[in-house]
Design a protein around this motif. Sequence first.
Motif, PDB file in Angstrom:
ATOM      1  N   ASP A  53      14.883  81.739  65.102  1.00 52.37           N
ATOM      2  CA  ASP A  53      15.771  82.072  63.985  1.00 52.37           C
ATOM      3  C   ASP A  53      16.393  80.826  63.372  1.00 52.37           C
ATOM      4  O   ASP A  53      16.598  80.755  62.155  1.00 52.37           O
ATOM      5  CB  ASP A  53      16.865  83.023  64.463  1.00 52.37           C
ATOM      6  N   VAL A  54      16.692  79.819  64.200  1.00 53.17           N
ATOM      7  CA  VAL A  54      17.284  78.584  63.689  1.00 53.17           C
ATOM      8  C   VAL A  54      16.211  77.703  63.065  1.00 53.17           C
ATOM      9  O   VAL A  54      16.413  77.121  61.994  1.00 53.17           O
ATOM     10  CB  VAL A  54      18.015  77.829  64.814  1.00 53.17           C
ATOM     11  N   ILE A  55      15.052  77.608  63.713  1.00 53.69           N
ATOM     12  CA  ILE A  55      13.966  76.787  63.174  1.00 53.69           C
ATOM     13  C   ILE A  55      13.483  77.338  61.844  1.00 53.69           C
ATOM     14  O   ILE A  55      13.050  76.583  60.959  1.00 53.69           O
ATOM     15  CB  ILE A  55      12.815  76.707  64.194  1.00 53.69           C
ATOM     16  N   PHE A  56      13.567  78.629  61.661  1.00 51.04           N
ATOM     17  CA  PHE A  56      13.146  79.237  60.399  1.00 51.04           C
ATOM     18  C   PHE A  56      13.960  78.705  59.227  1.00 51.04           C
ATOM     19  O   PHE A  56      13.469  78.651  58.100  1.00 51.04           O
ATOM     20  CB  PHE A  56      13.286  80.763  60.484  1.00 51.04           C
ATOM     21  N   GLN A  57      15.207  78.302  59.487  1.00 51.79           N
ATOM     22  CA  GLN A  57      16.038  77.729  58.421  1.00 51.79           C
ATOM     23  C   GLN A  57      15.580  76.323  58.041  1.00 51.79           C
ATOM     24  O   GLN A  57      15.936  75.825  56.970  1.00 51.79           O
ATOM     25  CB  GLN A  57      17.509  77.679  58.867  1.00 51.79           C
TER      26      GLN A  57
END
Length: 317
Positions: A72-76
């Motif tokens: 979820d964080v890497i997707f940003q």
Amino acid sequence: MVSYFALDATGEVTNFQKEISNMMHGFGDNPNPNAATVVLVEFIVHQQLKTMIQEAYQCSILRGSKAITNFDVIFQLRKNVLKLKRLHDYQIKLDMIEKRTSQLNISTPTSEPIMSGIILEEGKDPVVKKRRTHIDCIREIDEWDEVSSLKYDAIDYLRKIRAAKITESMSFEKYEAYHKARCASFRSGYGLGKGFIKLERWINPTKEFKLTNAALEVLCFVAYETVAEIVEAVFLIRQDAKKKSGDPFSKFEGGYFCNPVSLNNAVYIKSGYEGVSAITVAEVREVLRRYFSPRTGMNGLFYRNMGMDLPIRFLST
């Protein structure tokens, strides 16, 4: 300026001013950074992480997950291939350190069993769930294999050149302090075994969100890169300030310019720290003004297609 801090549920004060001061020193700022600037940078990093957690939380809801994971964080970060490459290489280094640590632990005899507390049904083997690494998430997001096509880390290359230029005439005492500053991070202490207790207490004091350790590790990386981007952007602003009318090469004379093509003149910065002034609040605010300025068209601020709400942007992406 009033110091910015976060309070957890127990009322304990949490801040990263000391760590950020060391990071700014390691990235090329004065060994004694401006206290007001450190507080401002801490506030910026904190707000960036809080916003990123909100976006990651929305992503986790769409996936049907009960916790915010590293995906979820890497997707940003999906739009910045260079940052994904840095995170990819960062994971490789972490795996090497973890492997070396595990080898040292195996050589040390222990009385505890390796798989204690696990009850197995008769005739069945234990099921070990594979941890989803940052590299796995990056490969899933990187549909065009842009990250794997990058052969070297350009960001790390430029920072190493700047560090080499800064330290070429340092005394041992100054170099020792600079080395400690380069080792600073948003972990709970020096080394990889300290965890992210302090970081989670800083960005999630009320336990509003459920964050996995992998997600906190990526957030630690993002916070570190945010501080680096601010410091490097200030150097570019100082470079632009040296422009002289009619002389296109004036900004390269004694400024803070990094040229990846030339090794001999890669960093136009005086040796040591005598010639480096501390980064000011005004310079950091100028960085934010340039970065978050809305898109301008033919009519400038009255561009008719410009929305009232600015899109969410992160300094590290």
